[in-house]
Design a protein around this motif. Structure first.
Motif, PDB file in Angstrom:
ATOM      1  N   ARG A 103       0.822  -1.205   0.000  1.00 26.97           N
ATOM      2  CA  ARG A 103       0.000   0.000   0.000  1.00 26.97           C
ATOM      3  C   ARG A 103       0.862   1.264   0.000  1.00 26.97           C
ATOM      4  O   ARG A 103       1.848   1.358   0.726  1.00 26.97           O
ATOM      5  N   ILE A 104       0.462   2.218  -0.829  1.00 26.41           N
ATOM      6  CA  ILE A 104       1.055   3.553  -0.786  1.00 26.41           C
ATOM      7  C   ILE A 104       0.133   4.411   0.075  1.00 26.41           C
ATOM      8  O   ILE A 104      -1.031   4.623  -0.276  1.00 26.41           O
ATOM      9  N   GLU A 105       0.644   4.862   1.202  1.00 27.92           N
ATOM     10  CA  GLU A 105      -0.144   5.651   2.144  1.00 27.92           C
ATOM     11  C   GLU A 105       0.591   6.946   2.465  1.00 27.92           C
ATOM     12  O   GLU A 105       1.778   6.930   2.801  1.00 27.92           O
ATOM     13  N   PHE A 106      -0.128   8.054   2.380  1.00 24.30           N
ATOM     14  CA  PHE A 106       0.447   9.354   2.705  1.00 24.30           C
ATOM     15  C   PHE A 106       0.289   9.666   4.188  1.00 24.30           C
ATOM     16  O   PHE A 106      -0.714   9.311   4.811  1.00 24.30           O
ATOM     17  N   ARG A 107       1.271  10.341   4.748  1.00 24.14           N
ATOM     18  CA  ARG A 107       1.128  11.007   6.041  1.00 24.14           C
ATOM     19  C   ARG A 107       1.083  12.502   5.744  1.00 24.14           C
ATOM     20  O   ARG A 107       1.855  12.994   4.917  1.00 24.14           O
ATOM     21  N   PRO A 139       0.384   6.537   9.000  1.00 23.01           N
ATOM     22  CA  PRO A 139       0.117   6.294   7.577  1.00 23.01           C
ATOM     23  C   PRO A 139      -1.383   6.404   7.293  1.00 23.01           C
ATOM     24  O   PRO A 139      -2.206   5.805   7.981  1.00 23.01           O
ATOM     25  N   GLY A 140      -1.731   7.225   6.303  1.00 26.76           N
ATOM     26  CA  GLY A 140      -3.130   7.475   5.992  1.00 26.76           C
ATOM     27  C   GLY A 140      -3.782   8.523   6.859  1.00 26.76           C
ATOM     28  O   GLY A 140      -4.980   8.776   6.732  1.00 26.76           O
ATOM     29  N   GLY A 141      -3.010   9.166   7.742  1.00 27.87           N
ATOM     30  CA  GLY A 141      -3.566  10.115   8.695  1.00 27.87           C
ATOM     31  C   GLY A 141      -3.168  11.558   8.422  1.00 27.87           C
ATOM     32  O   GLY A 141      -2.304  11.848   7.587  1.00 27.87           O
ATOM     33  N   ILE A 142      -3.826  12.470   9.159  1.00 26.55           N
ATOM     34  CA  ILE A 142      -3.582  13.906   9.036  1.00 26.55           C
ATOM     35  C   ILE A 142      -3.470  14.504  10.429  1.00 26.55           C
ATOM     36  O   ILE A 142      -4.369  14.336  11.255  1.00 26.55           O
ATOM     37  N   CYS A 143      -2.377  15.196  10.694  1.00 22.02           N
ATOM     38  CA  CYS A 143      -2.207  15.951  11.930  1.00 22.02           C
ATOM     39  C   CYS A 143      -2.207  17.442  11.606  1.00 22.02           C
ATOM     40  O   CYS A 143      -1.617  17.861  10.602  1.00 22.02           O
ATOM     41  N   VAL A 144      -2.853  18.227  12.463  1.00 25.85           N
ATOM     42  CA  VAL A 144      -2.924  19.669  12.243  1.00 25.85           C
ATOM     43  C   VAL A 144      -2.545  20.391  13.519  1.00 25.85           C
ATOM     44  O   VAL A 144      -2.624  19.829  14.617  1.00 25.85           O
TER      45      VAL A 144
END
Length: 273
Positions: A103-107, A139-144
């Motif tokens: 899997r290609i997963e963005f952070r 992986p697959g997540g978003i931090c703000v």
């Protein structure tokens, strides 16, 4: 020579507020080691079919790319968050039938801050914090950052999990970090096992309901029902038994008076007044 001094000397420096999205591919080196050509081809396809069109749709500007990462600037923090969420959700759909090791997963990390623009590049703590937030994401997540959460929480129907203050590399002050909840309910930091967990904030007006919930918890625990309760109502009135996912309802019949009830298919309904 210090960063941005050339632009300052030539009068080309531009300073402004911007929303910055930093993204990279989780496990990129492992993916490349396993299948270099295939990974590159899939990354190019993802950019062509998904990320680049989404960035354009939400009026973002790709500042730079690396082998596994992107730095993107948005004039609107709402656009930045919408773009990130839509990309991550579609990525999850695409990865649904893919083996986990392929899997290609963005952070992703998003910050709102002051930046210095030098030609097509951008610099400053606003950019650095976004990069640190991306490193904290799963992986697959978003931090703000906290300022991003504060700006969008009344404009977008997304939930946030408070990850607390984080000390990050090369940033003088701790950064308050929030995780965007994608597809599941927000969960509070895990306390010691067997304690009453509070999953979300509740109105202090219902503080007396908490005492009733603790009493119910004790009675249910002694009855062999569960080790913990998790609150799932913003008004402090509905709790769930974590082990069986059965609703425990706290109802205020009068100020300071509450009734607790639990229903489960396992047995009859106990009630504690």
């Amino acid at each position: 020579m210090r960063l941005g001094s050339t632009a300052l000397a030539t009068g080309r420096v531009e300073r402004r507020l911007a929303a910055i999205l930093a993204a990279d591919v989780a496990g990129y080196s492992r993916l490349m080691g396993a299948d270099e050509e295939g990974t590159l081809d899939r990354l190019k396809a993802l950019r062509r079919e998904l990320s680049d069109p989404k960035i354009k749709e939400h009026r973002g500007r790709i500042v730079k790319t690396t082998g596994d990462g992107l730095l993107i600037e948005f004039a609107s923090v709402v656009d930045a968050v919408r773009c990130a969420v839509e990309v991550q959700r579609e990525m999850a759909d695409r990865n649904g039938d893919m083996p986990s090791d392929r899997r290609i997963e963005f952070r992703m990390g998003i910050n709102l801050g002051d930046i210095i623009k030098d030609g097509r590049d951008i610099y400053g703590d606003g950019v650095n914090v976004a990069a640190r937030l991306e490193a904290l994401a799963e992986p697959g997540g978003i931090c703000v950052s906290r300022v991003v959460r504060d700006q969008v929480r009344d404009k977008l129907a997304f939930s946030f999990e408070d990850m607390g203050e984080q000390q990050v590399k090369n940033i003088a002050r701790p950064v308050r970090v929030h995780r965007i909840v994608l597809g599941e309910k927000p969960v509070s930091p895990e306390p010691a096992t067997g304690t009453l967990r509070r999953a979300i904030e509740f109105d202090p007006h219902y503080a007396s309901a908490l005492a009733s919930a603790a009493f119910c918890h004790m009675r249910l625990h002694l009855s062999g029902w569960s080790k913990d309760l998790t609150k799932t109502s913003t008004r402090g009135s509905v709790w769930r038994v974590g082990q069986f996912r059965s609703p425990v309802t706290i109802r205020a019949s009068s100020p300071g008076q509450h009734t607790c009830s639990l229903t489960s298919a396992r047995t009859s309904t106990p009630r504690f007044n």
